[in-house]
Design a protein around this motif. Structure first.
Motif, mmCIF file in Angstrom:
data_model
loop_
_atom_site.group_PDB
_atom_site.id
_atom_site.type_symbol
_atom_site.label_atom_id
_atom_site.label_comp_id
_atom_site.label_asym_id
_atom_site.label_seq_id
_atom_site.Cartn_x
_atom_site.Cartn_y
_atom_site.Cartn_z
ATOM 1 N N SER A 1 -12.385 -0.174 7.144
ATOM 2 C CA SER A 1 -12.263 -1.774 6.677
ATOM 3 C C SER A 1 -11.220 -1.762 6.948
ATOM 4 O O SER A 1 -10.172 -1.304 7.162
ATOM 5 C CB SER A 1 -13.043 -2.112 4.797
ATOM 6 O OG SER A 1 -12.790 -1.202 4.343
ATOM 7 N N SER A 2 -10.599 -3.269 6.615
ATOM 8 C CA SER A 2 -9.659 -3.553 6.739
ATOM 9 C C SER A 2 -8.955 -3.535 5.543
ATOM 10 O O SER A 2 -8.109 -4.305 5.411
ATOM 11 C CB SER A 2 -9.492 -5.327 7.723
ATOM 12 O OG SER A 2 -10.385 -5.976 6.582
ATOM 13 N N SER A 3 -9.489 -3.794 3.944
ATOM 14 C CA SER A 3 -8.598 -3.479 2.843
ATOM 15 C C SER A 3 -9.185 -2.035 2.620
ATOM 16 O O SER A 3 -10.114 -2.304 1.730
ATOM 17 C CB SER A 3 -9.387 -5.122 2.289
ATOM 18 O OG SER A 3 -8.738 -4.954 1.458
ATOM 19 N N PRO A 4 -8.517 -0.880 2.702
ATOM 20 C CA PRO A 4 -8.938 0.405 1.728
ATOM 21 C C PRO A 4 -8.918 -0.361 0.106
ATOM 22 O O PRO A 4 -7.354 -0.728 -0.234
ATOM 23 C CB PRO A 4 -8.058 1.081 2.669
ATOM 24 C CG PRO A 4 -7.166 0.178 2.925
ATOM 25 C CD PRO A 4 -7.493 -0.703 3.445
ATOM 26 N N LEU A 5 -9.438 0.311 -0.965
ATOM 27 C CA LEU A 5 -8.484 0.794 -2.275
ATOM 28 C C LEU A 5 -7.176 0.808 -2.209
ATOM 29 O O LEU A 5 -6.713 0.314 -2.578
ATOM 30 C CB LEU A 5 -9.428 1.077 -2.694
ATOM 31 C CG LEU A 5 -8.904 1.751 -4.433
ATOM 32 C CD1 LEU A 5 -9.813 0.096 -5.121
ATOM 33 C CD2 LEU A 5 -10.080 2.600 -5.293
ATOM 34 N N ILE A 6 -6.838 2.208 -1.702
ATOM 35 C CA ILE A 6 -5.185 2.815 -1.905
ATOM 36 C C ILE A 6 -5.376 3.050 -0.412
ATOM 37 O O ILE A 6 -5.596 3.775 0.518
ATOM 38 C CB ILE A 6 -5.247 4.241 -2.398
ATOM 39 C CG1 ILE A 6 -5.776 4.046 -3.788
ATOM 40 C CG2 ILE A 6 -3.656 4.157 -2.579
ATOM 41 C CD1 ILE A 6 -6.235 5.069 -4.183
ATOM 42 N N GLY B 1 17.059 18.486 -3.892
ATOM 43 C CA GLY B 1 17.021 18.818 -2.566
ATOM 44 C C GLY B 1 15.467 18.962 -1.565
ATOM 45 O O GLY B 1 15.798 19.230 -0.519
ATOM 46 N N THR B 2 14.873 19.822 -2.782
ATOM 47 C CA THR B 2 13.326 19.847 -1.812
ATOM 48 C C THR B 2 12.490 18.722 -1.429
ATOM 49 O O THR B 2 12.796 17.667 -2.167
ATOM 50 C CB THR B 2 12.866 20.738 -3.144
ATOM 51 O OG1 THR B 2 13.414 22.041 -3.417
ATOM 52 C CG2 THR B 2 11.211 21.215 -2.027
ATOM 53 N N LEU B 3 12.188 18.647 -0.042
ATOM 54 C CA LEU B 3 11.648 17.680 1.001
ATOM 55 C C LEU B 3 9.964 18.201 0.240
ATOM 56 O O LEU B 3 9.772 19.133 1.309
ATOM 57 C CB LEU B 3 11.632 18.090 1.700
ATOM 58 C CG LEU B 3 10.427 16.938 2.547
ATOM 59 C CD1 LEU B 3 10.929 15.799 2.056
ATOM 60 C CD2 LEU B 3 11.614 17.025 4.688
ATOM 61 N N ALA B 4 9.334 18.043 -0.475
ATOM 62 C CA ALA B 4 8.084 18.339 -0.410
ATOM 63 C C ALA B 4 7.305 17.418 0.609
ATOM 64 O O ALA B 4 5.721 18.416 0.529
ATOM 65 C CB ALA B 4 7.415 18.065 -2.294
ATOM 66 N N LEU B 5 7.203 16.031 0.253
ATOM 67 C CA LEU B 5 6.608 15.207 1.094
ATOM 68 C C LEU B 5 6.914 14.553 2.201
ATOM 69 O O LEU B 5 7.947 14.102 2.271
ATOM 70 C CB LEU B 5 5.698 14.767 0.407
ATOM 71 C CG LEU B 5 4.550 15.000 -0.539
ATOM 72 C CD1 LEU B 5 4.241 13.992 -1.043
ATOM 73 C CD2 LEU B 5 3.034 15.943 0.356
ATOM 74 N N SER B 6 6.376 14.975 3.674
ATOM 75 C CA SER B 6 7.017 13.482 4.744
ATOM 76 C C SER B 6 5.333 13.096 5.684
ATOM 77 O O SER B 6 4.860 13.559 5.839
ATOM 78 C CB SER B 6 7.752 14.916 5.721
ATOM 79 O OG SER B 6 8.477 14.163 6.614
ATOM 80 N N ASN B 7 6.488 12.031 5.073
ATOM 81 C CA ASN B 7 5.632 10.752 6.428
ATOM 82 C C ASN B 7 3.906 10.940 6.260
ATOM 83 O O ASN B 7 3.524 11.385 7.479
ATOM 84 C CB ASN B 7 5.667 11.745 7.934
ATOM 85 C CG ASN B 7 5.166 10.081 9.099
ATOM 86 O OD1 ASN B 7 5.492 8.830 8.500
ATOM 87 N ND2 ASN B 7 4.859 10.265 10.081
ATOM 88 N N VAL B 8 3.252 11.130 4.911
ATOM 89 C CA VAL B 8 2.521 10.663 4.277
ATOM 90 C C VAL B 8 1.677 9.969 4.603
ATOM 91 O O VAL B 8 2.070 8.570 4.397
ATOM 92 C CB VAL B 8 1.690 11.887 3.076
ATOM 93 C CG1 VAL B 8 0.582 11.381 3.011
ATOM 94 C CG2 VAL B 8 2.311 12.975 3.388
ATOM 95 N N SER B 9 0.364 9.624 5.341
ATOM 96 C CA SER B 9 -0.037 8.154 5.642
ATOM 97 C C SER B 9 -1.550 8.081 5.915
ATOM 98 O O SER B 9 -2.143 9.145 6.156
ATOM 99 C CB SER B 9 0.421 7.816 6.660
ATOM 100 O OG SER B 9 1.883 7.002 6.823
ATOM 101 N N THR B 10 -2.762 7.764 4.691
ATOM 102 C CA THR B 10 -3.620 7.617 5.069
ATOM 103 C C THR B 10 -4.324 6.734 4.111
ATOM 104 O O THR B 10 -3.236 5.400 3.540
ATOM 105 C CB THR B 10 -4.050 8.610 4.059
ATOM 106 O OG1 THR B 10 -6.084 8.973 4.425
ATOM 107 C CG2 THR B 10 -3.998 8.795 2.769
ATOM 108 N N ARG B 11 -5.500 6.573 4.592
ATOM 109 C CA ARG B 11 -6.021 5.206 3.208
ATOM 110 C C ARG B 11 -7.469 5.389 2.411
ATOM 111 O O ARG B 11 -7.947 6.894 3.004
ATOM 112 C CB ARG B 11 -7.175 4.016 4.681
ATOM 113 C CG ARG B 11 -5.380 3.473 5.577
ATOM 114 C CD ARG B 11 -6.282 2.455 6.531
ATOM 115 N NE ARG B 11 -6.071 1.136 6.128
ATOM 116 C CZ ARG B 11 -6.433 0.370 6.762
ATOM 117 N NH1 ARG B 11 -7.306 0.799 7.783
ATOM 118 N NH2 ARG B 11 -6.539 -0.981 5.889
ATOM 119 N N ILE B 12 -7.316 5.063 1.188
ATOM 120 C CA ILE B 12 -8.687 5.600 1.152
ATOM 121 C C ILE B 12 -10.032 4.598 0.404
ATOM 122 O O ILE B 12 -9.087 3.690 -0.211
ATOM 123 C CB ILE B 12 -8.153 6.674 -0.975
ATOM 124 C CG1 ILE B 12 -7.054 7.384 -0.099
ATOM 125 C CG2 ILE B 12 -9.261 6.934 -1.465
ATOM 126 C CD1 ILE B 12 -7.356 8.574 0.530
#
Length: 252
Positions: A2-7, A19-30
């Motif tokens: 849908s056009s309007s996800p919850l998250i 200095g630890t890079l744990a996450l990079s460029n995470v994109s998703t819709r819930i």
């Protein structure tokens, strides 16, 4: 979708002070009411992402937005890998804790506490101490404590990892029954491919650190699921698909 996800998770990254890079460029819709699992190698940032969704830590870059509610709901339920119960307090008082912190008296809170315990099959153990409970029962208390605030979103960080296989499968079934009846949005972290396929509508497969989403796999098998699904060729095929994606994620 849908056009309007919850998250809406957009280009999120997390770098810790070391200095630890744990996450990079995470994109998703819930989507609202969905059941989504996160799987990936140890240390790929699954728990970090879950804690950012909960607002326990902030992203270093990107954004986590809640388009439908404008702001993050206050009553997000969070179930950790350990039951994290107060050993000196009875089951009722352990479940009462979030309502107590919110300023609700025990007298007013008790019906909600007993309802939450009834949902997880522990209404008869309200006066018991944690030392009197099995591992699976302790985890049910932890789930009841998350449920007592009637959260629209339930975040679960490997809640059944330390349990035996029989207990784990039983709690998986109980969780699906609760999800179906309560219409929560569930985001579930697990290392078990089999558990993720059994529970989920979607599985987000993450790559090795820095964590990022490599595949978004739909599990469109109908609910309710049970022993027949666990033993079906369709289940084995889907597990093989997720396992292959996870193998690629460990190389990436």
């Amino acid at each position: 979708m849908s056009s309007s996800p919850l998250i809406d998770i957009s280009s999120v990254a997390k770098t810790y002070g070391s200095g630890t890079l744990a996450l990079s460029n995470v994109s998703t819709r819930i989507e609202q009411g969905s059941f989504v699992s996160l799987v990936g190698p140890s240390g790929c940032g699954k728990s970090t992402l879950l804690r950012m969704i909960a607002g326990l830590i902030d992203p270093s870059a990107g954004a986590i937005d809640w388009p439908q509610t404008q702001t993050r709901p206050k009553d997000i339920g969070f179930v950790f890998q350990d039951a994290t119960l107060m050993p000196w307090a009875r089951v009722l008082d352990n479940v009462y804790l979030p309502l107590k912190l919110a300023g609700l008296s025990l007298k007013k809170a008790e019906p909600r506490i007993m309802d939450a315990l009834a949902r997880v099959g522990l209404a008869d153990f309200a006066k018991a101490f944690p030392r009197e409970l099995s591992g699976g029962m302790k985890m049910r208390v932890s789930i009841a404590r998350a449920l007592v605030t009637e959260p629209p979103v339930l975040l679960m960080d490997e809640p059944f990892a330390a349990l035996d296989e029989f207990t784990r499968e039983k709690l998986d079934d109980d969780l699906l029954a609760l999800w179906s009846s309560q219409k929560w949005t569930v985001i579930f972290v697990t290392h078990s491919v089999y558990e993720s396929v059994y529970l989920s509508e979607r599985i987000l497969v993450m790559g090795a650190r820095p964590g990022r989403i490599l595949q978004d796999i739909a599990i469109d098998a109908p609910y309710p699921r049970g022993r027949a699904f666990r033993e079906s060729p369709d289940f084995i095929r889907r597990c093989a698909q997720v396992s292959a994606a996870l193998g690629e994620g460990m190389k990436a």
